[in-house]
Each structure stands twice: as structure tokens, then as C-alpha cells.
Design a protein around this motif. Structure first.
Motif, mmCIF file in Angstrom:
data_model
loop_
_atom_site.group_PDB
_atom_site.id
_atom_site.type_symbol
_atom_site.label_atom_id
_atom_site.label_comp_id
_atom_site.label_asym_id
_atom_site.label_seq_id
_atom_site.Cartn_x
_atom_site.Cartn_y
_atom_site.Cartn_z
ATOM 1 N N SER A 1 0.836 -1.207 0.000
ATOM 2 C CA SER A 1 0.000 0.000 0.000
ATOM 3 C C SER A 1 0.867 1.252 0.000
ATOM 4 C CB SER A 1 -0.910 0.013 1.229
ATOM 5 O OG SER A 1 -1.834 -1.032 1.166
ATOM 6 N N ARG A 2 1.939 1.219 0.774
ATOM 7 C CA ARG A 2 2.826 2.371 0.835
ATOM 8 C C ARG A 2 3.498 2.601 -0.525
ATOM 9 N NH1 ARG A 2 6.986 5.079 0.809
ATOM 10 N NH2 ARG A 2 7.803 6.428 2.402
ATOM 11 N N GLN A 3 3.871 1.526 -1.199
ATOM 12 C CA GLN A 3 4.487 1.660 -2.524
ATOM 13 C C GLN A 3 3.509 2.279 -3.524
ATOM 14 O OE1 GLN A 3 5.713 -2.400 -3.129
ATOM 15 N NE2 GLN A 3 7.793 -2.025 -2.412
ATOM 16 N N LYS A 4 2.251 1.867 -3.463
ATOM 17 C CA LYS A 4 1.242 2.446 -4.363
ATOM 18 C C LYS A 4 1.071 3.936 -4.087
ATOM 19 C CE LYS A 4 -1.444 -1.774 -4.991
ATOM 20 N NZ LYS A 4 -2.690 -2.482 -4.646
ATOM 21 N N LEU A 5 1.025 4.289 -2.798
ATOM 22 C CA LEU A 5 0.879 5.697 -2.446
ATOM 23 C C LEU A 5 2.096 6.508 -2.893
ATOM 24 C CD1 LEU A 5 -0.724 5.464 1.098
ATOM 25 C CD2 LEU A 5 -1.751 6.477 -0.937
ATOM 26 N N GLU A 6 3.268 5.923 -2.791
ATOM 27 C CA GLU A 6 4.477 6.617 -3.224
ATOM 28 C C GLU A 6 4.427 6.886 -4.728
ATOM 29 O OE1 GLU A 6 7.589 8.829 -2.636
ATOM 30 O OE2 GLU A 6 6.744 7.735 -0.940
ATOM 31 N N ALA A 7 3.929 5.918 -5.497
ATOM 32 C CA ALA A 7 3.785 6.109 -6.942
ATOM 33 C C ALA A 7 2.787 7.228 -7.235
ATOM 34 C CB ALA A 7 3.344 4.813 -7.610
ATOM 35 N N GLN A 8 1.672 7.245 -6.509
ATOM 36 C CA GLN A 8 0.679 8.303 -6.696
ATOM 37 C C GLN A 8 1.261 9.663 -6.325
ATOM 38 O OE1 GLN A 8 -2.713 7.158 -4.348
ATOM 39 N NE2 GLN A 8 -3.351 5.561 -5.787
ATOM 40 N N LYS A 9 2.057 9.669 -5.268
ATOM 41 C CA LYS A 9 2.684 10.924 -4.839
ATOM 42 C C LYS A 9 3.596 11.454 -5.944
ATOM 43 C CE LYS A 9 5.762 12.766 -1.291
ATOM 44 N NZ LYS A 9 6.523 12.468 -0.071
ATOM 45 N N GLN A 10 4.389 10.575 -6.549
ATOM 46 C CA GLN A 10 5.298 11.006 -7.611
ATOM 47 C C GLN A 10 4.520 11.548 -8.817
ATOM 48 O OE1 GLN A 10 8.528 11.429 -7.193
ATOM 49 N NE2 GLN A 10 8.180 10.678 -5.120
ATOM 50 N N GLU A 11 3.416 10.892 -9.157
ATOM 51 C CA GLU A 11 2.576 11.377 -10.260
ATOM 52 C C GLU A 11 2.061 12.784 -9.971
ATOM 53 O OE1 GLU A 11 -0.647 8.762 -11.257
ATOM 54 O OE2 GLU A 11 0.671 7.014 -11.299
ATOM 55 N N ASN A 12 1.557 12.973 -8.755
ATOM 56 C CA ASN A 12 0.994 14.269 -8.390
ATOM 57 C C ASN A 12 2.069 15.349 -8.279
ATOM 58 O OD1 ASN A 12 -2.072 14.235 -7.789
ATOM 59 N ND2 ASN A 12 -1.308 12.276 -7.054
ATOM 60 N N LEU A 13 3.264 14.971 -7.845
ATOM 61 C CA LEU A 13 4.361 15.948 -7.815
ATOM 62 C C LEU A 13 4.722 16.366 -9.237
ATOM 63 C CD1 LEU A 13 6.668 14.511 -5.000
ATOM 64 C CD2 LEU A 13 5.373 16.653 -4.949
ATOM 65 N N GLY A 14 4.668 15.428 -10.181
ATOM 66 C CA GLY A 14 4.910 15.758 -11.588
ATOM 67 C C GLY A 14 3.875 16.738 -12.116
ATOM 68 N N VAL A 15 2.617 16.513 -11.760
ATOM 69 C CA VAL A 15 1.547 17.423 -12.180
ATOM 70 C C VAL A 15 1.758 18.793 -11.555
ATOM 71 C CG1 VAL A 15 -0.933 17.873 -12.003
ATOM 72 C CG2 VAL A 15 -0.131 15.582 -12.564
ATOM 73 N N GLN A 16 2.154 18.808 -10.297
ATOM 74 C CA GLN A 16 2.401 20.071 -9.605
ATOM 75 C C GLN A 16 3.528 20.859 -10.285
ATOM 76 O OE1 GLN A 16 3.829 19.795 -5.492
ATOM 77 N NE2 GLN A 16 2.068 21.027 -4.868
#
Length: 124
Positions: free
Chosen positions: A28-43
Motif C-alpha cells: 500500500s505504501r508503494q502504491k501511495l508513493e507512486a501516486q505521490k510522484q505522479e501528483n508531484l509531476g503534475v504540480q
């Protein structure tokens, strides 16, 4: 002797369950980390935009125009949520690791006491 085996079996099952819980939390933490990276890219992409540029959001098969402030707010909120969830999961992972170590100690203790208790019976 059967009582010791039953206790070992029970501890072993608990240990296995704790390991599975730990593995689930790590995934679950790995999935959240991937989502975080995606959102940081969008930011980062939002930071490159000039004032008044058009942003589109993909909803199903349709691109809808979205206000820049709303889009940035949504991404920032999502990142805040993801960071809180990552922190929560890290706490859960640490607790699970501690619990696994305690169970491992219990199993070793029961095995040692079974061997110590079983050794005199064999000699006699």
C-alpha cells in the motif's frame, strides 16, 4: 507435548498473519508513493504554466475545461492526503515489524522450553 505443539502452531499462524499484514502495508505504501510522484509531476507542470492558460481534466472519455486554481487546489489536497496516508502506513509498518519480532521471540522461547523439557524425558 501436544500442548506445546498446539501453542507453536498457534504462534506460527499468528506470525504468518503478521507477516502478511506487513507485506500488505508495504505494498500500500508503494502504491501511495507512486501516486505521490505522479501528483508531484503534475504540480511541477502547473508551476510552468502561465497565468490564464487552459487546463483540461480527463473524465472518462471526455476532456473538460478546468479552472487553474481549482486544479492546483485539487492536486495540493491530494498530495496532502497521500502524505498523511504514507505517514500512517509507516507507523503501521513499524508496529507490525515490532510485533513480528515479539512473536519470533515467543516462538523461540516456546521451542527452547520444549527442547529443555523434552531432553530429560529422553534421557530417562
Amino acid at each position: 507435548m501436544a500442548d506445546v505443539q498446539a501453542k507453536l502452531q498457534s504462534l506460527s499462524e499468528q506470525f504468518t498473519k503478521l507477516q502478511q499484514d506487513l507485506q500488505d502495508a508495504v505494498q500500500s505504501r508503494q502504491k501511495l508513493e507512486a501516486q505521490k510522484q505522479e501528483n508531484l509531476g503534475v504540480q511541477k507542470e502547473f508551476a510552468k504554466l502561465k497565468e490564464g492558460e487552459t487546463i483540461y481534466k480527463l473524465i472518462g472519455p471526455v476532456l473538460l475545461k478546468q479552472d487553474q486554481a481549482d486544479a492546483e487546489s485539487t492536486v495540493n489536497g491530494r498530495l496532502e492526503f497521500i502524505n498523511k496516508e504514507i505517514s500512517r502506513l509507516e507507523t503501521r509498518i513499524k508496529e507490525a515489524q515490532g510485533e513480528i519480532e515479539r512473536k519470533k521471540g515467543e516462538i523461540i522461547q516456546v521451542q527452547a522450553s520444549a527442547q529443555a523439557g523434552g531432553a530429560p524425558a529422553v534421557k530417562a
